[in-house]
Design an enzyme around this catalytic site. Structure first.
Site, short mmCIF file in Angstrom:
data_model
loop_
_atom_site.label_atom_id
_atom_site.label_comp_id
_atom_site.label_asym_id
_atom_site.label_seq_id
_atom_site.Cartn_x
_atom_site.Cartn_y
_atom_site.Cartn_z
N ASP A 117 48.37 37.27 44.11
CA ASP A 117 48.56 35.95 44.72
C ASP A 117 48.57 34.82 43.68
OD1 ASP A 117 45.95 35.88 43.92
OD2 ASP A 117 45.09 35.82 45.94
N ARG A 168 41.88 27.79 29.61
CA ARG A 168 41.52 28.55 28.41
C ARG A 168 42.22 27.97 27.18
NH1 ARG A 168 42.07 34.92 29.97
NH2 ARG A 168 44.33 34.55 29.89
N ASP A 244 46.81 45.53 27.36
CA ASP A 244 47.30 44.19 27.71
C ASP A 244 46.16 43.16 27.66
OD1 ASP A 244 46.62 45.91 30.07
OD2 ASP A 244 46.67 43.98 31.11
N ASN A 245 44.94 43.62 27.48
CA ASN A 245 43.80 42.69 27.38
C ASN A 245 43.30 42.58 25.95
OD1 ASN A 245 43.84 42.16 30.10
ND2 ASN A 245 42.26 43.64 30.62
#
Ligand code: AMP
Ligand code: MG
Length: 488
Positions: A117, A168, A244-245
């Site tokens: 979402d 961030r 991906d992190n």
């Protein structure tokens, strides 16, 4: 902005989706300093338009404008399996400010949202905010968090929660997953642009060497080895070390179901979705190495072009083999400091391992045990008792203490000097999950004092803060947080 990611095949230019009636949850004064954002006595930006900007509702403030907000595409390996295309499914990069990229997490749907979402909930945003700033104060490379802005908009997770946006900051949000994405597409040109972007802007030392791309790989791997050694030294478990992190800058990033070790279990799994324990505390170094292998694999086409007369895979394999010894060296350096050891003795690794095993067997609190070790003097004294009390097995504790004291005889420091040095590296305060949880519960009832108090305490984790002694305590059995999942 990462120029290598500007393009129709690399990013979507998209404005954040506005959220209704945004309100401030918290702002980090130290992160605000990074981008020279002036705050008032209330610790909020003096220019009130920043609230709308950091909520994703507005794209200019004063003479600052963010004309090209964007979401980037990346791919990655999740829990050891190729997951294909992922991307910024809920994070939108606004632009650059004083060398930092400003990104809003939870800013709405993008082309890469898949089934999501595009939102983040207040709970996970507070956790990311607090941990980013706490890690920085601990001296551990990390993306930073400028603010959390809340909204009463409902967001469905396991239960109904409310939305929030975490702003961030990082010099770059490039991930290993970006490399994997272009490698999977066979797009060597994009890979080259990505690597050149990193070299020019973040790894200038790789620029003039023969084979800059291989140097870049080595440099990323080296930073990552050091990063994971830092995590181990404070008992930090990331929880979702998917490729991906993993930052290409060696920063801790994408805080989700992370946790710090309280009662030490070296095989602690902080993410209850991780049933196999792939990302357990003691596996993190191996997993980071594995992620570097993913990066190496993605960089093969670059190295082939760079060194056509050599075997690219061999070159990368060689470079990758530097990871374990580098990690071990960083680990040893950090743990020696934690034990107050300046000299290097051959038995140090065993001494440290022995202590960790003892802590594991006794479920000693990780942070408290190291903090109290500073009170140990070269000669046995009444001061021993605080540290010994961490262990049900007093005999085992005394056995280790004897070895430690014998080792201290090789040191030239006085007890007082050693204590000061140890207290500079062994934090008194870490972001314990139960503390984050208490602050979140208050915030969910619109009381943000808990978040701000924790932010302040954790900004000075090595200082004695007598008024806040309770925040240094391990959780009571009924306070232990056990059900952290990826849901955020
Ligand atoms: P994470 O587990 O948070 O690292 O996310 C993995 C991938 O899922 C990333 O591509 C995220 O952008 C995406 N993602 C996670 N949560 C959402 C969300 N609520 N809406 C859209 N994308 C999401
Ligand atoms: Mg992520």
């Amino acid at each position: 902005m990462a120029f290598s990611l500007i393009g129709d095949d690399t990013a979507q230019f998209i404005a954040p989706t506005p959220i209704p009636d945004p309100y401030w949850v918290a702002v980090s004064p130290r992160a605000a300093e990074l981008i020279q954002l002036p705050l008032g006595a209330d610790r909020l930006p003096i220019d009130p338009d920043w609230l709308a900007v950091l909520a994703g509702n507005r794209l200019e403030v004063g003479d600052i404008a963010f004309p090209n907000p964007m979401a980037t595409v990346y791919s990655g390996h999740q829990f050891g399996h190729w997951a294909g295309q992922l991307g910024d499914g809920r994070a939108i990069l606004l632009g650059d400010l004083h060398g930092q990229e400003l990104q809003l997490k939870g800013a709405g749907i993008t082309r890469y949202s898949r089934m999501g979402d595009g939102r983040a909930v207040l709970r996970s945003s507070i956790r990311e905010f607090l941990c980013s700033e706490a890690m920085h104060a601990l001296g551990i490379p990390t993306t930073r968090a400028l603010s959390v802005v809340g909204s009463k908009q409902g967001v469905r997770r396991e239960t109904m929660e409310t939305a929030a946006v975490c702003a961030r900051l990082a010099p770059s949000f490039i991930r290993i997953g970006h490399f994997e994405h272009f490698a999977a597409l066979g797009s060597t040109q994009r890979l080259r642009e990505l690597a050149n972007d990193l070299i020019q802007n973040h790894y200038p030392e790789c620029q003039h060497k023969n084979g800059p791309f291989l140097e870049l790989f080595k440099a990323i791997s080296e930073r990552s080895a050091k990063l994971v050694a830092h995590w181990q030294a404070v008992g930090f478990c990331h929880g979702v070390l998917n490729s991906d992190n993993i930052s290409a800058l060696g920063l801790t990033m994408d805080y989700g179901p992370f946790g710090f070790l309280d009662h030490t279990a070296l095989n602690h799994i902080c993410n209850h979705t991780d049933t196999g324990g792939r990302y357990a505390y003691h596996r993190q170094p191996q997993i980071m190495h594995w992620n570097m292998a993913c990066l190496a694999n993605a960089m093969i086409p670059l190295i082939e072009k760079e060194s056509p007369s050599e075997d690219a895979a061999d070159l990368l394999r060689g470079a990758l083999s530097a990871f374990p010894p580098s990690y071990e060296a960083h680990w040893l350096t950090l743990f020696r400091k934690k034990l107050g050891l300046e000299a290097e003795a051959s038995g140090d690794m065993n001494l440290i391992e022995h202590l960790l095993q003892l802590m594991h067997a006794n479920r000693a609190d990780f942070t408290t045990t190291f903090r109290l070790l500073a009170a140990i003097e070269k000669n046995a004294s009444a001061l021993d008792s605080g540290w010994r009390d961490q262990f049900a097995d007093r005999e085992g504790a005394d056995e280790w203490l004897n070895m430690y004291r014998i080792r201290l005889e090789q040191e030239n420091t006085t007890d007082d000097q050693r204590k000061i040095q140890m207290n500079r590296v062994n934090p008194k305060y870490i972001l314990r999950n139960h503390l984050a949880q208490q602050a979140i519960v208050l915030a969910q009832a619109d009381d943000f004092s808990g978040v701000n108090t924790l932010l302040d305490i954790l900004s000075n984790p090595f200082d004695e803060q007598p008024a806040y002694d309770a925040y240094a305590q391990a959780p009571l059995p009924n306070e232990v947080v056990t059900d952290l999942s990826c849901s955020s």
